[in-house]
Design a protein around this motif. Structure first.
Motif, mmCIF file in Angstrom:
data_model
loop_
_atom_site.group_PDB
_atom_site.id
_atom_site.type_symbol
_atom_site.label_atom_id
_atom_site.label_comp_id
_atom_site.label_asym_id
_atom_site.label_seq_id
_atom_site.Cartn_x
_atom_site.Cartn_y
_atom_site.Cartn_z
ATOM 1 N N ILE A 75 -1.545 -1.692 -1.402
ATOM 2 C CA ILE A 75 -1.330 -0.283 -1.727
ATOM 3 C C ILE A 75 -0.163 0.235 -0.896
ATOM 4 C CG2 ILE A 75 -2.352 2.025 -1.565
ATOM 5 C CD1 ILE A 75 -5.061 0.438 -2.230
ATOM 6 N N ILE A 76 0.779 0.864 -1.606
ATOM 7 C CA ILE A 76 1.998 1.337 -0.933
ATOM 8 C C ILE A 76 1.656 2.578 -0.106
ATOM 9 C CG2 ILE A 76 4.339 2.232 -1.285
ATOM 10 C CD1 ILE A 76 4.339 0.638 -3.959
ATOM 11 N N GLY A 77 2.131 2.598 1.113
ATOM 12 C CA GLY A 77 1.908 3.743 1.991
ATOM 13 C C GLY A 77 0.455 3.889 2.422
ATOM 14 N N TRP A 78 -0.182 2.749 2.680
ATOM 15 C CA TRP A 78 -1.589 2.780 3.094
ATOM 16 C C TRP A 78 -1.758 3.502 4.425
ATOM 17 C CZ3 TRP A 78 -6.228 2.006 1.208
ATOM 18 C CH2 TRP A 78 -7.286 1.874 2.107
ATOM 19 N N SER A 79 -2.717 4.408 4.490
ATOM 20 C CA SER A 79 -3.027 5.024 5.790
ATOM 21 C C SER A 79 -4.496 5.429 5.802
ATOM 22 C CB SER A 79 -2.136 6.245 6.036
ATOM 23 O OG SER A 79 -2.607 7.327 5.265
ATOM 24 N N GLN A 91 0.204 4.097 -5.570
ATOM 25 C CA GLN A 91 0.887 3.002 -6.242
ATOM 26 C C GLN A 91 0.590 1.725 -5.473
ATOM 27 O OE1 GLN A 91 5.109 3.836 -6.644
ATOM 28 N NE2 GLN A 91 4.760 3.976 -8.849
ATOM 29 N N ALA A 92 0.507 0.636 -6.227
ATOM 30 C CA ALA A 92 0.293 -0.645 -5.575
ATOM 31 C C ALA A 92 1.338 -1.627 -6.074
ATOM 32 C CB ALA A 92 -1.098 -1.180 -5.870
ATOM 33 N N GLU A 93 1.709 -2.517 -5.184
ATOM 34 C CA GLU A 93 2.715 -3.495 -5.519
ATOM 35 C C GLU A 93 2.079 -4.866 -5.348
ATOM 36 O OE1 GLU A 93 6.017 -3.480 -2.848
ATOM 37 O OE2 GLU A 93 7.423 -3.783 -4.495
ATOM 38 N N GLY A 94 2.372 -5.763 -6.273
ATOM 39 C CA GLY A 94 1.791 -7.078 -6.118
ATOM 40 C C GLY A 94 2.131 -8.000 -7.261
ATOM 41 N N VAL A 95 1.338 -9.058 -7.364
ATOM 42 C CA VAL A 95 1.598 -10.082 -8.366
ATOM 43 C C VAL A 95 0.453 -10.086 -9.368
ATOM 44 C CG1 VAL A 95 1.797 -12.560 -8.749
ATOM 45 C CG2 VAL A 95 2.968 -11.503 -6.822
ATOM 46 N N THR A 106 4.531 -3.153 -10.131
ATOM 47 C CA THR A 106 4.126 -1.975 -9.376
ATOM 48 C C THR A 106 3.278 -1.149 -10.323
ATOM 49 O OG1 THR A 106 6.185 -2.046 -8.162
ATOM 50 C CG2 THR A 106 4.957 0.004 -8.068
ATOM 51 N N ILE A 107 2.048 -0.856 -9.938
ATOM 52 C CA ILE A 107 1.153 -0.153 -10.860
ATOM 53 C C ILE A 107 0.648 1.153 -10.248
ATOM 54 C CG2 ILE A 107 0.409 -2.216 -12.118
ATOM 55 C CD1 ILE A 107 -2.146 -2.152 -10.427
ATOM 56 N N ASP A 108 0.343 2.074 -11.146
ATOM 57 C CA ASP A 108 -0.194 3.371 -10.726
ATOM 58 C C ASP A 108 -1.705 3.347 -10.818
ATOM 59 O OD1 ASP A 108 2.355 4.544 -10.443
ATOM 60 O OD2 ASP A 108 2.481 4.740 -12.625
ATOM 61 N N GLY A 109 -2.327 4.049 -9.884
ATOM 62 C CA GLY A 109 -3.775 4.100 -9.942
ATOM 63 C C GLY A 109 -4.295 5.220 -9.062
ATOM 64 N N SER A 110 -5.604 5.270 -8.962
ATOM 65 C CA SER A 110 -6.162 6.266 -8.059
ATOM 66 C C SER A 110 -7.253 5.635 -7.214
ATOM 67 C CB SER A 110 -6.703 7.457 -8.844
ATOM 68 O OG SER A 110 -7.825 7.052 -9.579
ATOM 69 N N LEU A 111 -7.506 6.298 -6.128
ATOM 70 C CA LEU A 111 -8.340 5.711 -5.084
ATOM 71 C C LEU A 111 -9.209 6.822 -4.504
ATOM 72 C CD1 LEU A 111 -8.254 3.052 -3.237
ATOM 73 C CD2 LEU A 111 -6.767 4.400 -1.765
ATOM 74 N N LYS A 112 -10.484 6.523 -4.283
ATOM 75 C CA LYS A 112 -11.351 7.527 -3.682
ATOM 76 C C LYS A 112 -12.363 6.837 -2.783
ATOM 77 C CE LYS A 112 -14.601 11.128 -4.837
ATOM 78 N NZ LYS A 112 -15.663 11.478 -5.756
ATOM 79 N N LYS A 113 -12.527 7.384 -1.606
ATOM 80 C CA LYS A 113 -13.530 6.817 -0.708
ATOM 81 C C LYS A 113 -14.851 7.518 -0.948
ATOM 82 C CE LYS A 113 -14.615 4.886 3.546
ATOM 83 N NZ LYS A 113 -16.054 4.718 3.365
ATOM 84 N N ALA A 114 -15.855 6.734 -1.317
ATOM 85 C CA ALA A 114 -17.191 7.302 -1.484
ATOM 86 C C ALA A 114 -18.027 6.895 -0.278
ATOM 87 C CB ALA A 114 -17.814 6.773 -2.766
ATOM 88 N N ASP A 115 -19.272 7.328 -0.264
ATOM 89 C CA ASP A 115 -20.123 7.033 0.902
ATOM 90 C C ASP A 115 -20.295 5.537 1.123
ATOM 91 O OD1 ASP A 115 -20.429 9.677 1.284
ATOM 92 O OD2 ASP A 115 -22.340 9.829 0.180
ATOM 93 N N ASP A 116 -20.485 4.814 0.006
ATOM 94 C CA ASP A 116 -20.826 3.393 0.139
ATOM 95 C C ASP A 116 -19.680 2.463 -0.223
ATOM 96 O OD1 ASP A 116 -20.910 4.290 -2.413
ATOM 97 O OD2 ASP A 116 -22.665 3.124 -2.999
ATOM 98 N N GLY A 117 -18.468 2.990 -0.341
ATOM 99 C CA GLY A 117 -17.358 2.091 -0.647
ATOM 100 C C GLY A 117 -16.182 2.832 -1.238
#
Lengths: 158, 301
Positions: A75-79, A91-95, A106-117
């Protein structure tokens, strides 16, 4: 980290809609640096019509020769701040590896932290030509040259 | 000079280490995934492209909810010459409908020009060749068909009871897909006819058949089959049936074009009745054209 994801893809032409889903996708993510990998077994895709599934496996994807597809990247710009419980567009970059052919994507997506993962979803187009998947002339009316792939996965902490 | 060389070696070594560490870290995630995935047993698919090899049944059945419509023709003999356009003027037809009740069980009906024969049939996939933890080396299907002669009674054909019109064939179809291209079938058959003309005539016959296909392209294969009689033929000196053909697949259709010395398209006819002589050109050109219609969609949908 864990599994339980679905992959869905869709091909649309004037003549025919082809859709397939796969319920047992596996994935893993390293929450320290944002690197991840997803993998699917091609034979697990189920289609609306039995014959579509046979043709997918026998004629196009050639599942005996190329049983799996995977995406491995970062994931690009992980923090740390991505884990604040909100949905973040990332955005994520990979193979992307499919039908024996690697493509840097390079693909677009979304990410969310939930309680269990982590809940991750992304959507990206795949050009059949880029992965050496041959569609004979008569089938170009039935199968789109670009397939939309939709991934939903929940990674649980392990 | 020497220092330059050693420093360039150091760079190479450093690069190699970098590449290794990058790929091993990346590979690590996929490796962990692979270890966590339990291998599953997968049935081998598409041992044959259609439900028949040429005349004889293959191990395949229509999928669940699939209506499989087959229209088949056998023309006259090639030896009939130019006047009959090598047999094309003289066609016999079979129309068949098969329906997959489940992925492993299908029922069907058909009507043949030859002897105005009706068919009722059922086919089951008993065992399936599969790979994975519970791998199995071959497939076994069972096919049973009842044939009803629909000819009007005449001096030639004089059934006294309706049951005289009936004949049956039962087959075990053992198949194995050796690799992506090559599949073989071994088909023991039992034929029973209720009606015989003379008291000494046999009612039953056992045969052993062999068939195979070799895929030359993704949608193209060569097929062949042969049936050997294990018990005496119904008519003395009758030749066994030998057929060679190709499968051409285009989406929902499969075209099977073939040459065969058996003209009948239902089991009793091509197994038990005398076939033409390949040597004399008593060969029939023919085709099976199948089309599938998905009537009920996959329940997982």
């Amino acid at each position: 980290m864990g599994h339980s994801g679905t992959v869905h893809f869709h091909s649309q032409t004037l003549m025919e809609d082809i859709e397939a889903t796969l319920p047992d996708m596996t994935g893993i993510m390293d929450a320290v640096d944002g690197s991840f990998a997803f993998q699917v077994k091609m034979r697990s895709f189920s289609f609306e019509k039995a014959l579509m599934q046979e043709h997918f496996n026998e004629d196009y994807i050639e599942s005996d020769q190329f049983p799996k597809a995977s995406f491995q990247g970062q994931i690009i710009g992980w923090s740390e701040s991505l884990g604040d419980g909100e949905t973040h567009v990332v955005q994520a970059e990979g193979v992307f590896w499919c039908h024996g052919v690697e493509q840097r994507r390079t693909i677009d997506g979304s990410l969310k932290k939930a309680d269990d993962g982590w809940e991750i979803s992304c959507r990206f187009p795949v050009q059949l030509e880029e992965h050496d998947i041959d569609v004979p002339g008569w089938a170009t009316y039935l199968i789109s040259s670009t397939i939309d792939v939709d991934v939903q996965i929940k990674l649980t902490q392990q | 000079m020497r220092t330059q060389e050693s420093s360039s070696w150091q760079v190479v070594l450093l690069l190699t280490l970098l590449v290794c560490s990058v790929s091993s870290r990346g590979q690590g995630l996929l490796d962990i995934l692979n270890e966590s995935v339990e291998p599953v047993t997968v049935p081998v698919s598409a041992t044959f492209k259609d439900t028949r090899i040429v005349n004889v049944q293959s191990s395949e059945t229509p999928g669940s909810g699939v209506l499989h419509f087959v229209i088949a023709h056998r023309f006259g003999t090639l030896s009939s010459g130019a006047y009959d356009l090598w047999g094309l003027d003289n066609a016999q037809m079979r129309m068949g409908l098969d329906y997959g009740l489940t992925d492993r069980f299908a029922i069907g009906v058909a009507r043949n020009t030859y002897q105005k024969t009706y068919e009722v049939n059922a086919k089951a996939r008993v065992l399936r060749q599969s790979t994975g933890p519970k791998a199995f080396p071959f497939s076994l299907s069972w096919y049973s068909v009842m044939m009803v002669n629909g000819l009007k009674a005449s001096q030639e054909y004089s059934p006294y009871y309706f049951t005289h019109r009936l004949s049956y064939v039962h087959q075990a179809i053992l198949t194995r897909k050796f690799n992506e291209r090559l599949s073989f079938a071994l088909v023991p058959s039992f034929v029973h006819r209720n009606f015989v003309k003379a008291t000494g005539d046999k009612h039953d016959m056992f045969l052993i058949g062999g068939g195979g296909r070799y895929k030359l392209g993704p949608r193209f294969s060569i097929n062949a089959e042969y049936h050997h009689r294990l018990t005496p033929a119904f008519a003395p000196g009758a030749l066994p049936s030998l057929s060679i053909g190709v499968d051409i697949e285009t989406g929902g259709h499969v075209f099977q074009l073939h040459m065969t010395n058996a003209r009948g398209m239902f089991e009793r006819s091509f197994l038990a009745e005398p076939a033409g002589s390949w040597a004399n050109g008593d060969i029939y050109f023919g085709f099976n054209l199948s089309r599938v219609f998905q009537l009920k969609t996959n329940s997982e949908w």
